[in-house]
Design a protein around this motif. Sequence first.
Motif, PDB file in Angstrom:
ATOM      1  N   ASN A 665      11.698  -3.492  -2.424  1.00  0.00           N
ATOM      2  CA  ASN A 665      11.448  -2.614  -1.252  1.00  0.00           C
ATOM      3  C   ASN A 665      12.000  -1.242  -1.567  1.00  0.00           C
ATOM      4  O   ASN A 665      13.211  -1.089  -1.846  1.00  0.00           O
ATOM      5  N   VAL A 666      11.106  -0.249  -1.486  1.00  0.00           N
ATOM      6  CA  VAL A 666      11.481   1.111  -1.876  1.00  0.00           C
ATOM      7  C   VAL A 666      11.147   2.071  -0.717  1.00  0.00           C
ATOM      8  O   VAL A 666      10.071   1.977  -0.125  1.00  0.00           O
ATOM      9  N   VAL A 667      12.053   2.991  -0.455  1.00  0.00           N
ATOM     10  CA  VAL A 667      11.840   4.045   0.567  1.00  0.00           C
ATOM     11  C   VAL A 667      11.752   5.365  -0.152  1.00  0.00           C
ATOM     12  O   VAL A 667      12.662   5.711  -0.926  1.00  0.00           O
ATOM     13  N   LEU A 668      10.633   6.092   0.103  1.00  0.00           N
ATOM     14  CA  LEU A 668      10.410   7.384  -0.535  1.00  0.00           C
ATOM     15  C   LEU A 668      10.265   8.459   0.550  1.00  0.00           C
ATOM     16  O   LEU A 668       9.762   8.188   1.641  1.00  0.00           O
ATOM     17  N   ASN A 669      10.666   9.641   0.245  1.00  0.00           N
ATOM     18  CA  ASN A 669      10.541  10.804   1.139  1.00  0.00           C
ATOM     19  C   ASN A 669       9.292  11.573   0.779  1.00  0.00           C
ATOM     20  O   ASN A 669       9.021  11.825  -0.404  1.00  0.00           O
ATOM     21  N   PHE A 710       0.120   8.085  -0.076  1.00  0.00           N
ATOM     22  CA  PHE A 710       0.793   7.196  -1.048  1.00  0.00           C
ATOM     23  C   PHE A 710       0.632   5.753  -0.602  1.00  0.00           C
ATOM     24  O   PHE A 710       0.877   5.435   0.558  1.00  0.00           O
ATOM     25  N   PRO A 711       0.174   4.832  -1.477  1.00  0.00           N
ATOM     26  CA  PRO A 711      -0.121   3.459  -1.087  1.00  0.00           C
ATOM     27  C   PRO A 711       1.145   2.737  -0.648  1.00  0.00           C
ATOM     28  O   PRO A 711       2.218   2.949  -1.207  1.00  0.00           O
ATOM     29  N   PRO A 712       1.018   1.851   0.356  1.00  0.00           N
ATOM     30  CA  PRO A 712       2.194   1.096   0.819  1.00  0.00           C
ATOM     31  C   PRO A 712       2.633   0.025  -0.187  1.00  0.00           C
ATOM     32  O   PRO A 712       3.741  -0.464  -0.119  1.00  0.00           O
ATOM     33  N   GLN A 728      -0.039 -12.641 -14.424  1.00  0.00           N
ATOM     34  CA  GLN A 728       1.286 -12.317 -13.900  1.00  0.00           C
ATOM     35  C   GLN A 728       1.208 -10.984 -13.160  1.00  0.00           C
ATOM     36  O   GLN A 728       0.487 -10.071 -13.575  1.00  0.00           O
ATOM     37  N   GLN A 729       1.961 -10.906 -12.038  1.00  0.00           N
ATOM     38  CA  GLN A 729       1.915  -9.696 -11.211  1.00  0.00           C
ATOM     39  C   GLN A 729       3.326  -9.398 -10.709  1.00  0.00           C
ATOM     40  O   GLN A 729       4.088 -10.309 -10.392  1.00  0.00           O
ATOM     41  N   ARG A 730       3.656  -8.134 -10.654  1.00  0.00           N
ATOM     42  CA  ARG A 730       4.922  -7.688 -10.082  1.00  0.00           C
ATOM     43  C   ARG A 730       4.645  -6.385  -9.319  1.00  0.00           C
ATOM     44  O   ARG A 730       3.861  -5.550  -9.790  1.00  0.00           O
ATOM     45  N   GLY A 731       5.274  -6.203  -8.139  1.00  0.00           N
ATOM     46  CA  GLY A 731       4.983  -5.008  -7.346  1.00  0.00           C
ATOM     47  C   GLY A 731       6.131  -4.594  -6.435  1.00  0.00           C
ATOM     48  O   GLY A 731       7.186  -5.244  -6.409  1.00  0.00           O
ATOM     49  N   PHE A 732       5.875  -3.514  -5.680  1.00  0.00           N
ATOM     50  CA  PHE A 732       6.875  -2.942  -4.769  1.00  0.00           C
ATOM     51  C   PHE A 732       6.216  -2.712  -3.399  1.00  0.00           C
ATOM     52  O   PHE A 732       5.038  -2.324  -3.311  1.00  0.00           O
TER      53      PHE A 732
END
Length: 769
Positions: A665-669, A710-712, A728-732
């Motif tokens: 989980n990432v929070v961007l400004n 910006f994509p969620p 295999q898959q990895r994401g945010f």
Amino acid sequence: MQAKFNPLQVIINPPGIQFGMPGDTIELYVVVINQGDQSAVIDLYFVFDEVFQNLTGWSSSPRESLALAPQQNSDEVKFEFQITANAFPGTYDYTLVVDSPLHYPQDTPITFPNQIKVLLAEQTAIRVNDPTFSIRPNTNPNKPLIFNPGEPLQVEVIVDNRSHLVDRFRLSCPDLDEDWFTINYPTTGFEGPGLISDVTALELNPATQGQILLKFHPPGDTLAGSYSPTIRLYSENSPDLVLLDLVYIQIPTNYRLDIELHTILGQVSRSLGKYELSLANRGNIVRELILSLKSRDEEELYTYKFDPTEVRLLPNRSAVANLTVKPKSWWRRPWFGAGLVVNFQLDIKDPQNLPLPNTLPQGTLVWKPRPWWQFVLLILAVLGLLGGIGFIIWRILNPDPLRLENFSANNPRITEEEDEVALKWDIHNYQQLQKLVLTAKGSQPIQPITYDFSNGIPETLGKGSANQIPPCQVQEKQELICSNVKTGVKTKGNYTFELQAFYRSGIQLFSPNNQVVSQTTQVEIAEKQIAEVISFQADKPQYTKGQNILLSWTIARPLLLAQVQIAGSADDGTSYSEPITYKFNQGNLADPKLQKLCTQQNQQLRCTNIPLSANKAGNFAFEIKAFPNNGSDKISSKKTESKIGILPKPFKIVSFRINGSEQPNVVLNEGESATLSWRVEGENIQVKLLPYGNDVKPLDSIKLPVNQAFPPQIGLLVNDISGKQQPQQRGFAITVLKKVEPTPIPSINPLAPGLPSNSSPFKTPLPLR
């Protein structure tokens, strides 16, 4: 009669015999008094033999010269005798000589015989009052007493009691058995008539001497040689005193030998002559004798045997040897008369060349004449001789027929190309042979071979090549033996060979014309053997790229194996790699690292878990080929029963980061930028960046601006192109914060009430709280 006056008086100190041990020094003091009426020069010296010289080590006698006036005494003259350390115990003689040849020639020289007694090392040191004893006659190693057989050897033991008390003395010989000696003590004079009493000791008053008689009588079986028994004197008053001396005795050698030959059976017709030889050793040494016979006739007409042939006799011992004599040369046996007399004589040899009797026994054997019935045998023998001569003549006119025998192959079963068929045969009476014809029927057509014997044995059979034996050789009785006759036949198949022997025309008086003798033999030529692959498999059906494929195989006849080649092929026909070759030497892998993986048993080579690197993904069929080392063109091969699958290495997403973080989980400004970086390991893969869907490199990074578009969610998707591995898959999950503009708030200016805050007199606004 009045004693003659001597102008020289000599005083010797100590007087008499002197005692010492090996290594001791003995001193002798001499004083000379000139009682004459003139001055004189007097010489003192010693006379001794070689034995005394070895005792003292003197090479020449020490000398002293004295000049004395009338009625003058000399000083003490000292002489020293150094006894050598290796001196043997015994009594040694020497003579002191006092001589004045210039002034008293008629009264000198004056001799004083004296002795030195060398004691045993075990003997107690003798003090002034200790008893002593001496032996007469005195002996030493070079002057022994000679013992004559049958005569006792007697010596006197002189005992001197130098103490102040009455003492009793007893004698013993500890080195000898009791049957060797006898000790006689003098009687005391108190024995009454008829009273038997054994005197067991010598009783002596103080300062007196006595005598003990010692007789030596060695047993009859005593060996010749030198003996030195120890004599010990025991003192009753001084039991701890050890008084010892040696007596040296020489027993001369006696070589007497009694030999007798007794006849048991001296006249024979068919049996052996029998005799008995008696040997008796009457001497005193051990005798070793070798027995034999020698003829007393011009010819030796017999053979003989002694049992035993060698005899060993101890002194006073006897032995018996059996002798058998056999006449030889049967034709020498007489037909008439008193028989044939065979004379012989005993011949004895001593390996040590010791003397033997001058006359040795003689013997006679009588060979009786033949019995009358042997005349009948003689007549029959003459008749048989005449018949034999007739038979020989008949055989000359009608010789034995030609015979062909033992026709066969050296080996009825051979292998193709290794060798050719070789034949052998025997021909009796080959001189009647005109020719030999060899024919063969089988897989390969063969032209008949003819050997012409009209001019003797043909060169092809009678002469071999260099360093080789000819195929045919003539043996006794007109027999021609042929072996290893080459035919040139090497091709595989079954063959029947026939050999025909043709007679010469007119060789026999009664032989038929054109007579032919033939024999046949069969030969099989088998196919050449090679190393054959029996089994070939892998330890499992599927591998991952990078692992080792473990192969196992079994090959028969490994000694015929030169190398093994392993190759693989895919479904589309492409090869796995270059063929891999393992070389072999005498059935063993040439590579020492792999030798322990192979074993041989029952002519089979079993190799287990031979590693082969799985360096290419796909499905492959592997094949093993065994190449022979004997020149054969055939190659044995075998494939694995099923194909072996090689999977690519598993891919892996090593890292996937936003701004260096892997938190999901990432929070961007809004208004900032986001840096995406990733790293994927694997082969034959497809990497996509979602939700964009475009293909990217396995290792890369991009920088994206953060805005409302910006994509969620952003992910990395990795797929196996071959479809053999799960994706295999990895994401945010991303939250974008909107940018908020601050609203200004009016305020009162404290310095100027009624003015808005933006009407401050200060040029720079205050920061927002």
